[in-house]
Design a protein around this motif. Sequence first.
Motif, PDB file in Angstrom:
ATOM      1  N   TYR A 121      43.392  35.563  49.681  1.00 43.55           N
ATOM      2  CA  TYR A 121      41.940  35.675  49.816  1.00 43.55           C
ATOM      3  C   TYR A 121      41.541  37.099  50.201  1.00 43.55           C
ATOM      4  CZ  TYR A 121      37.306  35.329  51.928  1.00 43.55           C
ATOM      5  OH  TYR A 121      35.993  35.550  52.250  1.00 43.55           O
ATOM      6  N   GLU A 122      42.224  37.664  51.190  1.00 50.91           N
ATOM      7  CA  GLU A 122      41.890  39.017  51.640  1.00 50.91           C
ATOM      8  C   GLU A 122      42.170  40.052  50.553  1.00 50.91           C
ATOM      9  OE1 GLU A 122      40.291  39.919  54.266  1.00 50.91           O
ATOM     10  OE2 GLU A 122      40.209  37.924  55.198  1.00 50.91           O
ATOM     11  N   TYR A 123      43.237  39.851  49.811  1.00 52.90           N
ATOM     12  CA  TYR A 123      43.571  40.763  48.704  1.00 52.90           C
ATOM     13  C   TYR A 123      42.452  40.777  47.673  1.00 52.90           C
ATOM     14  CZ  TYR A 123      46.036  42.473  44.519  1.00 52.90           C
ATOM     15  OH  TYR A 123      46.399  43.160  43.381  1.00 52.90           O
ATOM     16  N   TYR A 124      42.068  39.586  47.196  1.00 58.18           N
ATOM     17  CA  TYR A 124      41.018  39.526  46.177  1.00 58.18           C
ATOM     18  C   TYR A 124      39.660  39.935  46.730  1.00 58.18           C
ATOM     19  CZ  TYR A 124      44.248  37.330  42.920  1.00 58.18           C
ATOM     20  OH  TYR A 124      45.298  37.085  42.085  1.00 58.18           O
ATOM     21  N   LEU A 129      34.773  43.175  46.616  1.00 58.22           N
ATOM     22  CA  LEU A 129      33.722  43.867  47.355  1.00 58.22           C
ATOM     23  C   LEU A 129      33.740  45.375  47.132  1.00 58.22           C
ATOM     24  CD1 LEU A 129      33.676  41.937  50.770  1.00 58.22           C
ATOM     25  CD2 LEU A 129      32.226  41.633  48.746  1.00 58.22           C
ATOM     26  N   SER A 130      34.750  45.884  46.433  1.00 55.15           N
ATOM     27  CA  SER A 130      34.824  47.326  46.204  1.00 55.15           C
ATOM     28  C   SER A 130      33.839  47.811  45.145  1.00 55.15           C
ATOM     29  CB  SER A 130      36.254  47.728  45.820  1.00 55.15           C
ATOM     30  OG  SER A 130      36.585  47.273  44.516  1.00 55.15           O
ATOM     31  N   THR A 131      33.350  46.899  44.308  1.00 50.25           N
ATOM     32  CA  THR A 131      32.361  47.248  43.279  1.00 50.25           C
ATOM     33  C   THR A 131      31.410  46.068  43.099  1.00 50.25           C
ATOM     34  OG1 THR A 131      33.277  46.335  41.214  1.00 50.25           O
ATOM     35  CG2 THR A 131      34.281  48.378  42.053  1.00 50.25           C
ATOM     36  N   ASN A 134      31.660  42.249  37.589  1.00 49.09           N
ATOM     37  CA  ASN A 134      32.146  40.879  37.513  1.00 49.09           C
ATOM     38  C   ASN A 134      33.654  40.840  37.739  1.00 49.09           C
ATOM     39  OD1 ASN A 134      29.613  39.868  36.958  1.00 49.09           O
ATOM     40  ND2 ASN A 134      29.925  39.801  34.747  1.00 49.09           N
ATOM     41  N   ALA A 135      34.115  39.768  38.331  1.00 48.60           N
ATOM     42  CA  ALA A 135      35.545  39.617  38.622  1.00 48.60           C
ATOM     43  C   ALA A 135      36.012  38.237  38.174  1.00 48.60           C
ATOM     44  CB  ALA A 135      35.816  39.801  40.111  1.00 48.60           C
ATOM     45  N   ILE A 136      37.161  38.205  37.507  1.00 51.46           N
ATOM     46  CA  ILE A 136      37.789  36.953  37.077  1.00 51.46           C
ATOM     47  C   ILE A 136      39.125  36.818  37.784  1.00 51.46           C
ATOM     48  CG2 ILE A 136      38.765  35.685  35.122  1.00 51.46           C
ATOM     49  CD1 ILE A 136      36.729  37.118  33.327  1.00 51.46           C
ATOM     50  N   VAL A 137      39.328  35.707  38.434  1.00 54.84           N
ATOM     51  CA  VAL A 137      40.585  35.418  39.132  1.00 54.84           C
ATOM     52  C   VAL A 137      41.620  34.950  38.115  1.00 54.84           C
ATOM     53  CG1 VAL A 137      41.687  33.964  40.867  1.00 54.84           C
ATOM     54  CG2 VAL A 137      39.349  34.784  41.234  1.00 54.84           C
ATOM     55  N   TYR A 138      42.860  35.402  38.286  1.00 53.02           N
ATOM     56  CA  TYR A 138      43.935  35.028  37.364  1.00 53.02           C
ATOM     57  C   TYR A 138      44.985  34.230  38.131  1.00 53.02           C
ATOM     58  CZ  TYR A 138      47.117  35.782  33.351  1.00 53.02           C
ATOM     59  OH  TYR A 138      47.943  35.621  32.261  1.00 53.02           O
ATOM     60  N   GLN A 139      45.096  32.951  37.800  1.00 49.10           N
ATOM     61  CA  GLN A 139      46.126  32.105  38.395  1.00 49.10           C
ATOM     62  C   GLN A 139      47.459  32.397  37.697  1.00 49.10           C
ATOM     63  OE1 GLN A 139      44.912  30.711  41.166  1.00 49.10           O
ATOM     64  NE2 GLN A 139      44.586  28.561  40.680  1.00 49.10           N
ATOM     65  N   ARG A 140      48.351  33.098  38.380  1.00 47.63           N
ATOM     66  CA  ARG A 140      49.577  33.523  37.715  1.00 47.63           C
ATOM     67  C   ARG A 140      50.634  33.908  38.751  1.00 47.63           C
ATOM     68  NH1 ARG A 140      50.447  35.822  32.379  1.00 47.63           N
ATOM     69  NH2 ARG A 140      52.706  35.744  32.120  1.00 47.63           N
ATOM     70  N   ALA A 141      51.865  33.558  38.463  1.00 42.94           N
ATOM     71  CA  ALA A 141      53.029  34.054  39.208  1.00 42.94           C
ATOM     72  C   ALA A 141      52.888  33.799  40.707  1.00 42.94           C
ATOM     73  CB  ALA A 141      53.251  35.533  38.901  1.00 42.94           C
ATOM     74  N   THR A 149      40.589  28.094  48.990  1.00 41.58           N
ATOM     75  CA  THR A 149      40.539  29.546  48.842  1.00 41.58           C
ATOM     76  C   THR A 149      39.556  29.937  47.747  1.00 41.58           C
ATOM     77  OG1 THR A 149      42.842  29.691  49.547  1.00 41.58           O
ATOM     78  CG2 THR A 149      41.923  31.619  48.457  1.00 41.58           C
ATOM     79  N   LEU A 150      39.581  29.209  46.652  1.00 42.57           N
ATOM     80  CA  LEU A 150      38.653  29.512  45.560  1.00 42.57           C
ATOM     81  C   LEU A 150      37.214  29.282  46.002  1.00 42.57           C
ATOM     82  CD1 LEU A 150      38.402  30.430  42.640  1.00 42.57           C
ATOM     83  CD2 LEU A 150      38.567  28.036  41.934  1.00 42.57           C
ATOM     84  N   ARG A 151      36.990  28.238  46.775  1.00 45.56           N
ATOM     85  CA  ARG A 151      35.635  27.982  47.280  1.00 45.56           C
ATOM     86  C   ARG A 151      35.120  29.162  48.108  1.00 45.56           C
ATOM     87  NH1 ARG A 151      36.146  21.628  49.076  1.00 45.56           N
ATOM     88  NH2 ARG A 151      34.734  20.763  47.501  1.00 45.56           N
ATOM     89  N   LYS A 152      35.993  29.752  48.884  1.00 44.21           N
ATOM     90  CA  LYS A 152      35.598  30.915  49.691  1.00 44.21           C
ATOM     91  C   LYS A 152      35.293  32.117  48.808  1.00 44.21           C
ATOM     92  CE  LYS A 152      38.191  31.790  53.292  1.00 44.21           C
ATOM     93  NZ  LYS A 152      39.445  31.954  54.068  1.00 44.21           N
ATOM     94  N   LEU A 153      36.103  32.308  47.777  1.00 42.51           N
ATOM     95  CA  LEU A 153      35.903  33.468  46.914  1.00 42.51           C
ATOM     96  C   LEU A 153      34.621  33.374  46.098  1.00 42.51           C
ATOM     97  CD1 LEU A 153      39.479  34.310  45.564  1.00 42.51           C
ATOM     98  CD2 LEU A 153      38.089  35.660  47.150  1.00 42.51           C
ATOM     99  N   ILE A 154      34.232  32.173  45.702  1.00 44.03           N
ATOM    100  CA  ILE A 154      33.032  32.066  44.867  1.00 44.03           C
ATOM    101  C   ILE A 154      31.745  32.209  45.671  1.00 44.03           C
ATOM    102  CG2 ILE A 154      34.186  30.713  43.081  1.00 44.03           C
ATOM    103  CD1 ILE A 154      32.770  28.231  44.161  1.00 44.03           C
ATOM    104  N   GLU A 155      31.880  32.437  46.976  1.00 44.29           N
ATOM    105  CA  GLU A 155      30.712  32.807  47.758  1.00 44.29           C
ATOM    106  C   GLU A 155      30.228  34.206  47.365  1.00 44.29           C
ATOM    107  OE1 GLU A 155      31.699  32.397  51.860  1.00 44.29           O
ATOM    108  OE2 GLU A 155      31.982  30.213  51.739  1.00 44.29           O
TER     109      GLU A 155
END
Length: 310
Positions: A121-124, A129-131, A134-141, A149-155
């Motif tokens: 969460y902190e990484y993403y 917040l740096s720009t 638009n941002a797309i999350v990639y579920q990978r690896a 966690t996703l609920r928090k990010l979509i705030e």
Amino acid sequence: MTIERKAPTGILGFPITPFNESGNIDEKALSRNIEFLLENHLEAIFIACGSGEFNAISLKEYERMVELATSVAGKKVPVYTGVGGVLSEALEKAQISVKYGADGYLMLPPYLIAGEQEGLYEYYKSIILSTDLNAIVYQRANAILDLNTLRKLIEFPQVVGLKDGIGNMDLNIELTQTIRNRLGWLNGMPMAEVTMPAYIPLGFHSYSSAISNYIPHISRGFYEALLNDRKEEVQALYENIILPINHIRKQRKGYAVSLIKAGMEIIGLPIANTVRPPIVPVEKEHYQQLEKVLTKAFEMYPVANKLTHL
């Protein structure tokens, strides 16, 4: 300028990174790759992501690729960049994306470490917040977000989509049926045509298409047949084209990238079958197998503007 908070839908173009004989990026070939995708009506361009060997390009090369992609696309379609890896470099790449007018970025996993959900969460959050892009999350690896966690990010309004690259359908159902249309849902599985029938009922309205780099008419025909429930057409495309290519792709690690370059070379695009380590080029036997499949593809599904010398 008002930013449209919406993820791209439809078939998404992921250019490769072409290298010349000296191992440097071939800018003319990259421009042609992007032009080819635009000519064939791909709905977005995702530059310097996984198929673009994100792991193997320098920051200077990355900047030039983003500059070139936004210039060639010319606002005809959205341009997204790949941003991830070491956090400090991810933040630099986010700023490069802003500099050249990209519409957003696909947030790739952090480098090496498998963090806890709070760490992810902190990484993403740092990237988002740096720009204002638009941002797309990639579920990978090593970066698989759970529902909380996703609920928090979509705030954060910048987060417009999630791309799935792991194929965990239990998790996909939980996320899509809870978050619903707050996000756009992108199928990012390798050879995504193979799995798209399972994703559409969950609300996935777009996918990354590797084969669109060399047979975009096949991916377009497949997707339209799938959406319109033309089962016999879908079955024929699976049997004759999609599954045979997928079988070749699985023969070696890294073929998810190098097989694209081989296909592009086969049809006559100015792309050489060259990659950077640890990816390996397509072996002669597999190259010839792909040639046979593509010959069949153009015989069964001819196109007026084909480049191929087959």
